[in-house]
Scaffold this motif. Structure first.
Motif, PDB file in Angstrom:
ATOM      1  N   GLY A  74       0.826  -1.188   0.000  1.00  0.00           N
ATOM      2  CA  GLY A  74       0.000   0.000   0.000  1.00  0.00           C
ATOM      3  C   GLY A  74       0.869   1.249   0.000  1.00  0.00           C
ATOM      4  O   GLY A  74       2.094   1.158  -0.039  1.00  0.00           O
ATOM      5  N   PRO A  75       0.248   2.429   0.031  1.00  0.00           N
ATOM      6  CA  PRO A  75      -1.197   2.650   0.182  1.00  0.00           C
ATOM      7  C   PRO A  75      -1.991   2.275  -1.073  1.00  0.00           C
ATOM      8  O   PRO A  75      -1.434   2.193  -2.157  1.00  0.00           O
ATOM      9  CB  PRO A  75      -1.279   4.165   0.430  1.00  0.00           C
ATOM     10  CG  PRO A  75      -0.081   4.713  -0.304  1.00  0.00           C
ATOM     11  CD  PRO A  75       0.998   3.697  -0.114  1.00  0.00           C
ATOM     12  N   PHE A 112     -13.314   1.206   2.810  1.00  0.00           N
ATOM     13  CA  PHE A 112     -13.384   0.392   4.028  1.00  0.00           C
ATOM     14  C   PHE A 112     -12.844  -1.012   3.758  1.00  0.00           C
ATOM     15  O   PHE A 112     -12.085  -1.569   4.569  1.00  0.00           O
ATOM     16  CB  PHE A 112     -14.828   0.317   4.528  1.00  0.00           C
ATOM     17  CG  PHE A 112     -15.023  -0.625   5.686  1.00  0.00           C
ATOM     18  CD1 PHE A 112     -14.600  -0.281   6.956  1.00  0.00           C
ATOM     19  CD2 PHE A 112     -15.597  -1.874   5.485  1.00  0.00           C
ATOM     20  CE1 PHE A 112     -14.764  -1.160   8.032  1.00  0.00           C
ATOM     21  CE2 PHE A 112     -15.763  -2.760   6.548  1.00  0.00           C
ATOM     22  CZ  PHE A 112     -15.350  -2.405   7.820  1.00  0.00           C
ATOM     23  N   ILE A 113     -13.210  -1.585   2.614  1.00  0.00           N
ATOM     24  CA  ILE A 113     -12.733  -2.923   2.258  1.00  0.00           C
ATOM     25  C   ILE A 113     -11.217  -2.926   2.082  1.00  0.00           C
ATOM     26  O   ILE A 113     -10.516  -3.793   2.615  1.00  0.00           O
ATOM     27  CB  ILE A 113     -13.402  -3.405   0.950  1.00  0.00           C
ATOM     28  CG1 ILE A 113     -14.905  -3.591   1.151  1.00  0.00           C
ATOM     29  CG2 ILE A 113     -12.760  -4.701   0.453  1.00  0.00           C
ATOM     30  CD1 ILE A 113     -15.671  -3.836  -0.142  1.00  0.00           C
ATOM     31  N   MET A 114     -10.713  -1.948   1.343  1.00  0.00           N
ATOM     32  CA  MET A 114      -9.300  -1.928   0.963  1.00  0.00           C
ATOM     33  C   MET A 114      -8.389  -1.276   1.995  1.00  0.00           C
ATOM     34  O   MET A 114      -7.171  -1.403   1.907  1.00  0.00           O
ATOM     35  CB  MET A 114      -9.129  -1.187  -0.375  1.00  0.00           C
ATOM     36  CG  MET A 114      -9.971  -1.721  -1.510  1.00  0.00           C
ATOM     37  SD  MET A 114      -9.568  -3.426  -1.958  1.00  0.00           S
ATOM     38  CE  MET A 114     -10.956  -3.790  -3.053  1.00  0.00           C
ATOM     39  N   GLY A 115      -8.980  -0.576   2.967  1.00  0.00           N
ATOM     40  CA  GLY A 115      -8.159   0.171   3.910  1.00  0.00           C
ATOM     41  C   GLY A 115      -7.522   1.380   3.258  1.00  0.00           C
ATOM     42  O   GLY A 115      -6.402   1.784   3.600  1.00  0.00           O
ATOM     43  N   SER A 116      -8.239   1.979   2.322  1.00  0.00           N
ATOM     44  CA  SER A 116      -7.722   3.122   1.573  1.00  0.00           C
ATOM     45  C   SER A 116      -8.029   4.430   2.289  1.00  0.00           C
ATOM     46  O   SER A 116      -9.098   4.588   2.889  1.00  0.00           O
ATOM     47  CB  SER A 116      -8.346   3.147   0.172  1.00  0.00           C
ATOM     48  OG  SER A 116      -7.978   4.306  -0.528  1.00  0.00           O
ATOM     49  N   ASN A 117      -7.106   5.376   2.186  1.00  0.00           N
ATOM     50  CA  ASN A 117      -7.305   6.692   2.807  1.00  0.00           C
ATOM     51  C   ASN A 117      -7.542   7.808   1.800  1.00  0.00           C
ATOM     52  O   ASN A 117      -7.959   8.903   2.176  1.00  0.00           O
ATOM     53  CB  ASN A 117      -6.079   7.062   3.654  1.00  0.00           C
ATOM     54  CG  ASN A 117      -5.814   6.073   4.771  1.00  0.00           C
ATOM     55  OD1 ASN A 117      -4.733   5.498   4.848  1.00  0.00           O
ATOM     56  ND2 ASN A 117      -6.796   5.839   5.622  1.00  0.00           N
ATOM     57  N   GLU A 118      -7.275   7.533   0.525  1.00  0.00           N
ATOM     58  CA  GLU A 118      -7.413   8.577  -0.493  1.00  0.00           C
ATOM     59  C   GLU A 118      -8.235   8.090  -1.683  1.00  0.00           C
ATOM     60  O   GLU A 118      -8.025   6.981  -2.176  1.00  0.00           O
ATOM     61  CB  GLU A 118      -6.038   9.020  -1.009  1.00  0.00           C
ATOM     62  CG  GLU A 118      -5.234   9.838  -0.034  1.00  0.00           C
ATOM     63  CD  GLU A 118      -3.957  10.358  -0.669  1.00  0.00           C
ATOM     64  OE1 GLU A 118      -4.035  10.982  -1.748  1.00  0.00           O
ATOM     65  OE2 GLU A 118      -2.883  10.130  -0.088  1.00  0.00           O
ATOM     66  N   GLY A 119      -9.148   8.976  -2.130  1.00  0.00           N
ATOM     67  CA  GLY A 119      -9.939   8.683  -3.315  1.00  0.00           C
ATOM     68  C   GLY A 119      -9.940   9.879  -4.259  1.00  0.00           C
ATOM     69  O   GLY A 119      -9.779  11.028  -3.831  1.00  0.00           O
ATOM     70  N   TYR A 120     -10.120   9.603  -5.538  1.00  0.00           N
ATOM     71  CA  TYR A 120     -10.142  10.655  -6.553  1.00  0.00           C
ATOM     72  C   TYR A 120     -11.301  10.414  -7.520  1.00  0.00           C
ATOM     73  O   TYR A 120     -11.505   9.289  -7.980  1.00  0.00           O
ATOM     74  CB  TYR A 120      -8.831  10.690  -7.342  1.00  0.00           C
ATOM     75  CG  TYR A 120      -7.621  11.023  -6.503  1.00  0.00           C
ATOM     76  CD1 TYR A 120      -7.179  12.341  -6.377  1.00  0.00           C
ATOM     77  CD2 TYR A 120      -6.925  10.024  -5.826  1.00  0.00           C
ATOM     78  CE1 TYR A 120      -6.077  12.652  -5.596  1.00  0.00           C
ATOM     79  CE2 TYR A 120      -5.822  10.326  -5.042  1.00  0.00           C
ATOM     80  CZ  TYR A 120      -5.401  11.642  -4.933  1.00  0.00           C
ATOM     81  OH  TYR A 120      -4.310  11.944  -4.155  1.00  0.00           O
TER      82      TYR A 120
END
Length: 430
Positions: A74-75, A112-120
């Motif tokens: 990750g991330p 939530f599934i991926m544990g991601s903190n950033e989206g575009y």
């Protein structure tokens, strides 16, 4: 015909950026349920839903997310393709303008599934007013605790940024899109590696279309089986279809998979106006196939369409009546691709120009039968040797129009055009 309201249920019924109204109308129930589930169980529901990517590639979303979830490095980034540059396509525009929070909720469930903190969310530049609506919805979701820090008390921090495109059709291709987000020239990358492994900033990236993400909250809330049951054995749920061209009632229609193209055009669209007859339908945008009335009873289903040699693509249905010239139509389509080729590979960069030149010869009465053979040969070369999907699919309209209307092309080679829409008659394309 079965009524279907999954994505469009709130269209026109709520203020687009109002979290309060969205929640009152059933919004965020999917996210609330998801945060109490295991990521693997959410993915399993998406797999049960039989949800295929709605942007055109039609890759199984559940499998894509399962593969991305299994990657440990990750991330990880959540990216939404809202470029919608395919001519005849305007479905994502309605989601973004009328219910953007269902997209935001779908991306948040993915985070939530991926544990991601950033989206575009990559939105085409022509949608300037819509960009403001989406940004407002994002800010309101943060204020209400559905986005930002410690979402719903789960410890998940996830934020979304809106990125404005600059009008490049090629940025609808996923690797060109992430290149553009990084501030580089929007040109496709070599694959593999695929973006699920090496996408934005060379990190694992989950990239889906607006419509695909927007299905996720309903699937989590109601269950994958319920979603799948609305469609066919091979295509779950509903599809937003864009109906335009020579049809009485143009617009976006949400239909369950299994609906036929004839039902869409004649029952919902009101048929062909002014007493004209259908000549052909252009399905899936400019990069899709053209076909005559004999295929209208084909069901809107990825598998059924494939058996007929067709692809649903983005869900655009452009209706063309018998007042139009097939050769001139092909030229107009190829002029679009000539303009939009990024120039990275020779087959697409040069091939589109040569196709336009050949079609120009035919529409001005200077073409020959040999030019028709050159059209066939060059189109197949582009289809098999172009670097990315743009060049590979650009000649599809020419290939299919030649398949069904070759006699009309031959008539042009003989200096004839029954429709009178070509420069051959000194009128110019109308």
């Amino acid at each position: 015909m079965q009524s279907a309201k999954v994505l469009s249920a709130r269209f026109g019924a709520i203020k687009p950026d109002s979290v309060e109204e969205y929640v009152a109308a059933g919004g965020y129930e999917g996210l609330k349920k998801a945060v109490g589930m295991q990521p693997e169980d959410i993915i399993e529901e998406i797999k049960k839903a039989n949800l295929f990517g709605r942007g055109g590639a039609a890759y199984p979303t559940g499998i894509k997310w399962e593969q991305a979830y299994a990657i440990k490095k990750g991330p990880k980034y959540m990216v939404c393709n809202a470029d919608e540059g395919e001519p005849g396509t305007f479905k994502d525009k309605h989601i973004l303008a009328e219910d953007p929070l269902e997209l935001i909720e779908g991306m948040t469930i993915g985070a939530f599934i991926m544990g991601s903190n950033e989206g575009y969310i990559y939105i085409r530049g022509e949608y300037a007013a819509i960009q403001r609506t989406v940004k407002s919805a994002i800010e309101n979701a943060k204020k209400a605790g559905y986005l930002g820090e410690n979402i719903l008390g789960t410890g998940l921090d996830f934020d979304i940024k809106v990125i404005s495109g600059a009008g490049a059709y090629v940025c609808g291709e996923n690797t060109a899109l992430v290149e553009s987000i990084e501030g580089k020239t929007g040109r496709p990358r070599q694959k593999p590696p695929y973006i699920k492994n090496c996408g934005l900033y060379m990190m694992p990236t989950i990239l889906n279309n607006v419509e695909t993400y927007s299905c996720i909250p309903w699937i989590v809330k109601e269950g994958g089986d319920s979603f799948s049951s609305m469609g066919t054995e091979f295509s779950g749920g509903t599809k937003l279809m864009c109906l335009s061209g020579n049809v009485a009632n143009r617009g976006v229609y949400e239909v369950p998979f299994g609906t036929t193209l004839r039902e869409l055009i004649y029952d919902m669209g009101g048929g062909i106006p002014d007493g004209r007859k259908l000549k052909f339908v252009h399905l899936g945008g400019s990069s899709g196939a053209c076909f005559p009335e004999s295929l209208l009873d084909t069901a809107i289903c990825y598998n059924t369409l494939k058996k007929s040699g067709l692809s649903l693509g983005s869900g655009a249905v452009l209706v063309v009546d018998d007042s139009h010239c097939a050769v001139d139509y092909a030229k107009i389509v190829m002029e679009f691709f000539e303009e939009e080729s990024c120039g990275k590979c020779t087959p697409c960069r040069e091939g589109n120009q040569r196709l336009v030149e050949l079609l120009e010869r035919l529409t001005t009465g200077k073409g020959t039968l040999d030019d028709i053979e050159r059209l066939k040969s060059l189109s197949q070369t582009m289809k098999t040797t172009s670097f990315c999907g743009l060049g590979q699919s650009a000649p599809t309209a020419v290939i299919t129009l030649l398949k069904y209307f070759e006699e009309e092309f031959k008539a042009h080679a003989a200096g004839q055009c029954e429709n009178g829409k070509c420069n051959m008659h000194g009128k110019g394309a109308e």
